[in-house]
Design a protein around this motif. Structure first.
Motif, PDB file in Angstrom:
ATOM      1  N   UNK A  40       0.816  -1.220   0.000  1.00  0.00           N
ATOM      2  CA  UNK A  40       0.000   0.000   0.000  1.00  0.00           C
ATOM      3  C   UNK A  40       0.852   1.275   0.000  1.00  0.00           C
ATOM      4  N   UNK A  41       1.468   1.525  -1.147  1.00  0.00           N
ATOM      5  CA  UNK A  41       2.394   2.647  -1.281  1.00  0.00           C
ATOM      6  C   UNK A  41       1.687   3.859  -1.879  1.00  0.00           C
ATOM      7  N   UNK A  42       1.942   5.026  -1.293  1.00  0.00           N
ATOM      8  CA  UNK A  42       1.430   6.308  -1.775  1.00  0.00           C
ATOM      9  C   UNK A  42       2.618   7.210  -2.067  1.00  0.00           C
ATOM     10  N   UNK A  43       2.535   7.977  -3.149  1.00  0.00           N
ATOM     11  CA  UNK A  43       3.573   8.961  -3.468  1.00  0.00           C
ATOM     12  C   UNK A  43       2.953  10.349  -3.444  1.00  0.00           C
ATOM     13  N   UNK A  44       3.585  11.238  -2.703  1.00  0.00           N
ATOM     14  CA  UNK A  44       3.220  12.654  -2.757  1.00  0.00           C
ATOM     15  C   UNK A  44       4.257  13.335  -3.629  1.00  0.00           C
ATOM     16  N   UNK A  45       3.857  13.639  -4.860  1.00  0.00           N
ATOM     17  CA  UNK A  45       4.786  14.150  -5.854  1.00  0.00           C
ATOM     18  C   UNK A  45       4.815  15.678  -5.823  1.00  0.00           C
ATOM     19  N   UNK A  46       6.008  16.234  -5.588  1.00  0.00           N
ATOM     20  CA  UNK A  46       6.143  17.686  -5.566  1.00  0.00           C
ATOM     21  C   UNK A  46       5.506  18.305  -4.343  1.00  0.00           C
ATOM     22  N   UNK A  47       5.897  17.844  -3.146  1.00  0.00           N
ATOM     23  CA  UNK A  47       5.248  18.305  -1.913  1.00  0.00           C
ATOM     24  C   UNK A  47       5.598  19.739  -1.546  1.00  0.00           C
ATOM     25  N   UNK A  48       6.635  20.301  -2.186  1.00  0.00           N
ATOM     26  CA  UNK A  48       6.898  21.718  -1.997  1.00  0.00           C
ATOM     27  C   UNK A  48       8.044  22.046  -1.073  1.00  0.00           C
ATOM     28  N   UNK A  49       8.114  23.309  -0.710  1.00  0.00           N
ATOM     29  CA  UNK A  49       9.236  23.806   0.085  1.00  0.00           C
ATOM     30  C   UNK A  49       9.223  23.275   1.509  1.00  0.00           C
ATOM     31  N   UNK A  68      -0.433   1.738   5.275  1.00  0.00           N
ATOM     32  CA  UNK A  68       0.000   2.679   4.243  1.00  0.00           C
ATOM     33  C   UNK A  68       1.434   3.149   4.465  1.00  0.00           C
ATOM     34  N   UNK A  69       2.187   3.182   3.374  1.00  0.00           N
ATOM     35  CA  UNK A  69       3.512   3.808   3.379  1.00  0.00           C
ATOM     36  C   UNK A  69       3.483   4.970   2.388  1.00  0.00           C
ATOM     37  N   UNK A  70       4.158   6.042   2.727  1.00  0.00           N
ATOM     38  CA  UNK A  70       4.161   7.219   1.868  1.00  0.00           C
ATOM     39  C   UNK A  70       5.588   7.683   1.615  1.00  0.00           C
ATOM     40  N   UNK A  71       5.861   7.984   0.350  1.00  0.00           N
ATOM     41  CA  UNK A  71       7.143   8.580  -0.030  1.00  0.00           C
ATOM     42  C   UNK A  71       6.862   9.933  -0.665  1.00  0.00           C
ATOM     43  N   UNK A  72       7.455  10.971  -0.109  1.00  0.00           N
ATOM     44  CA  UNK A  72       7.373  12.289  -0.699  1.00  0.00           C
ATOM     45  C   UNK A  72       8.522  12.483  -1.667  1.00  0.00           C
ATOM     46  N   UNK A  73       8.217  12.890  -2.892  1.00  0.00           N
ATOM     47  CA  UNK A  73       9.244  13.098  -3.910  1.00  0.00           C
ATOM     48  C   UNK A  73       9.344  14.573  -4.272  1.00  0.00           C
ATOM     49  N   UNK A  74      10.574  15.052  -4.359  1.00  0.00           N
ATOM     50  CA  UNK A  74      10.857  16.418  -4.815  1.00  0.00           C
ATOM     51  C   UNK A  74      12.077  16.382  -5.717  1.00  0.00           C
ATOM     52  N   UNK A  79      15.045  20.678  -0.729  1.00  0.00           N
ATOM     53  CA  UNK A  79      13.746  20.385  -0.115  1.00  0.00           C
ATOM     54  C   UNK A  79      13.737  18.979   0.482  1.00  0.00           C
ATOM     55  N   UNK A  80      14.350  18.042  -0.207  1.00  0.00           N
ATOM     56  CA  UNK A  80      14.438  16.691   0.328  1.00  0.00           C
ATOM     57  C   UNK A  80      15.251  16.690   1.614  1.00  0.00           C
ATOM     58  N   UNK A  81      16.359  17.384   1.617  1.00  0.00           N
ATOM     59  CA  UNK A  81      17.224  17.438   2.805  1.00  0.00           C
ATOM     60  C   UNK A  81      16.469  18.015   4.009  1.00  0.00           C
ATOM     61  N   UNK A  82      15.678  19.069   3.763  1.00  0.00           N
ATOM     62  CA  UNK A  82      14.936  19.683   4.873  1.00  0.00           C
ATOM     63  C   UNK A  82      13.863  18.753   5.425  1.00  0.00           C
ATOM     64  N   UNK A  83      13.357  17.859   4.592  1.00  0.00           N
ATOM     65  CA  UNK A  83      12.283  16.961   5.032  1.00  0.00           C
ATOM     66  C   UNK A  83      12.781  15.742   5.786  1.00  0.00           C
ATOM     67  N   UNK A  91       7.080   6.519   6.479  1.00  0.00           N
ATOM     68  CA  UNK A  91       7.132   7.832   5.833  1.00  0.00           C
ATOM     69  C   UNK A  91       8.567   8.169   5.470  1.00  0.00           C
ATOM     70  N   UNK A  92       8.799   8.470   4.194  1.00  0.00           N
ATOM     71  CA  UNK A  92      10.150   8.766   3.733  1.00  0.00           C
ATOM     72  C   UNK A  92      10.094   9.871   2.677  1.00  0.00           C
ATOM     73  N   UNK A  93      11.256  10.453   2.394  1.00  0.00           N
ATOM     74  CA  UNK A  93      11.367  11.528   1.404  1.00  0.00           C
ATOM     75  C   UNK A  93      12.566  11.240   0.521  1.00  0.00           C
ATOM     76  N   UNK A  94      12.373  11.390  -0.805  1.00  0.00           N
ATOM     77  CA  UNK A  94      13.430  11.060  -1.750  1.00  0.00           C
ATOM     78  C   UNK A  94      13.460  12.065  -2.888  1.00  0.00           C
ATOM     79  N   UNK A  95      14.571  12.060  -3.583  1.00  0.00           N
ATOM     80  CA  UNK A  95      14.734  12.881  -4.771  1.00  0.00           C
ATOM     81  C   UNK A  95      14.072  12.179  -5.949  1.00  0.00           C
ATOM     82  N   UNK A  96      13.214  12.898  -6.671  1.00  0.00           N
ATOM     83  CA  UNK A  96      12.570  12.278  -7.822  1.00  0.00           C
ATOM     84  C   UNK A  96      11.476  13.154  -8.402  1.00  0.00           C
TER      85      UNK A  96
END
Length: 272
Positions: A40-49, A68-74, A79-83, A91-96
């Motif tokens: 159950x993977x969700x992607x939040x694409x372009x979550x912002x600053x 649910x697992x969520x990956x925020x992509x920027x 922005x990734x570093x700040x997250x 919950x994770x954040x990656x470059x993409x």
């Protein structure tokens, strides 16, 4: 194979609870997809600053689908570093970007809000196609736009076959007429809100139904909205939801009724 993120760095403006309307809709109408999924993977694409809205989406979806697992992509490394300090279990954040660089995994849900609105309209179909190619079987992607406070929003839902629906969502206190949300239409439609186009005819019909529902205005905008949606459905517009969603200031119509293209403008023809 994409060697770098696909997309362009956007303004990245966001704020707490700005995307609450689409979050609650996803939880209520698509939570079943996450509960049924093996991954159950969700992607939040372009979550912002700031990743606030990604964190909020994760929490809201976990309420209805605890695995649910969520990956925020920027595509902006800063922005990734700040997250990263906000990472936690699930919950994770990656470059993409639109290529969704998640080896071996395909998301059930992708939310891309206030992203494509900042792109040239001619680029939208290719980005849609790339997103759809990355979805899990039965997965969906949401391309949407909202105002700065999240009081007016609109989004297109796509699946593996293409766009399926348009949803409008408004806070009743801000509503003078349904077409007020037109300024927040997604990129694929905002320039199509002109005479002769399907989406324009839909909004004009909705405004007429709203005007004709003036008799219930003393009971509040919610009752007037419910009456207008009922009239739209009875006149043949393919609304895909029910009063349980309408009473929240939300209505979803089939993509076939609003897709770009010349509309039948016969004055006696109310539905599609």
């Amino acid at each position: 194979m994409h060697s770098r993120p696909v997309g362009t760095i956007t303004r990245g403006t966001t704020g707490h609870n700005r995307l609450r309307r689409v979050d609650r809709w996803l939880a209520a109408t698509h939570g079943h997809r996450l509960r049924a999924a093996s991954d159950p993977l969700v992607v939040d694409l372009g979550y912002g600053a700031h990743p606030a809205t990604a964190v909020e989406l994760f929490a809201r979806l976990r309420n209805v689908a605890p695995r649910t697992e969520l990956v925020g992509l920027e595509i902006d490394p800063a922005r990734v570093h700040r997250a990263l300090p906000l990472r936690r279990d699930g919950l994770d954040f990656k470059l993409g970007g639109f290529e969704l660089p998640l080896p071996g995994r395909r998301p059930v849900v992708v939310r891309a809000f206030n992203v494509l609105r900042q792109y040239p309209v001619e680029e939208v179909p290719a980005h849609w196609e790339l997103l759809r190619s990355r979805l899990s079987p039965g997965g969906i992607a949401v391309d949407g736009t909202c105002d700065e406070l999240g009081r007016r929003a609109a989004w297109i839902t796509l699946d593996g076959h293409g766009p399926q629906s348009l949803t409008l969502s408004v806070k009743f206190a801000t509503l003078d007429r349904p077409s007020d949300v037109a300024e927040r239409l997604p990129k694929a439609l905002i320039h199509r809100n002109v005479p002769g186009e399907h989406v324009h005819r839909f909004l004009q019909a909705f405004d007429r139904a709203w005007a004709e529902a003036a008799s219930v205005a003393p009971f509040g905008r919610r009752q007037r909205f419910l009456r207008a949606c009922t009239a739209m459905q009875q006149s043949g517009w393919p609304l895909l939801d029910s009063p349980s969603r309408w009473r929240l200031g939300e209505v979803t119509v089939a993509w076939s009724a609003v897709a770009p293209g010349s509309a039948d403008r016969r004055p006696d023809h109310q539905g599609p």
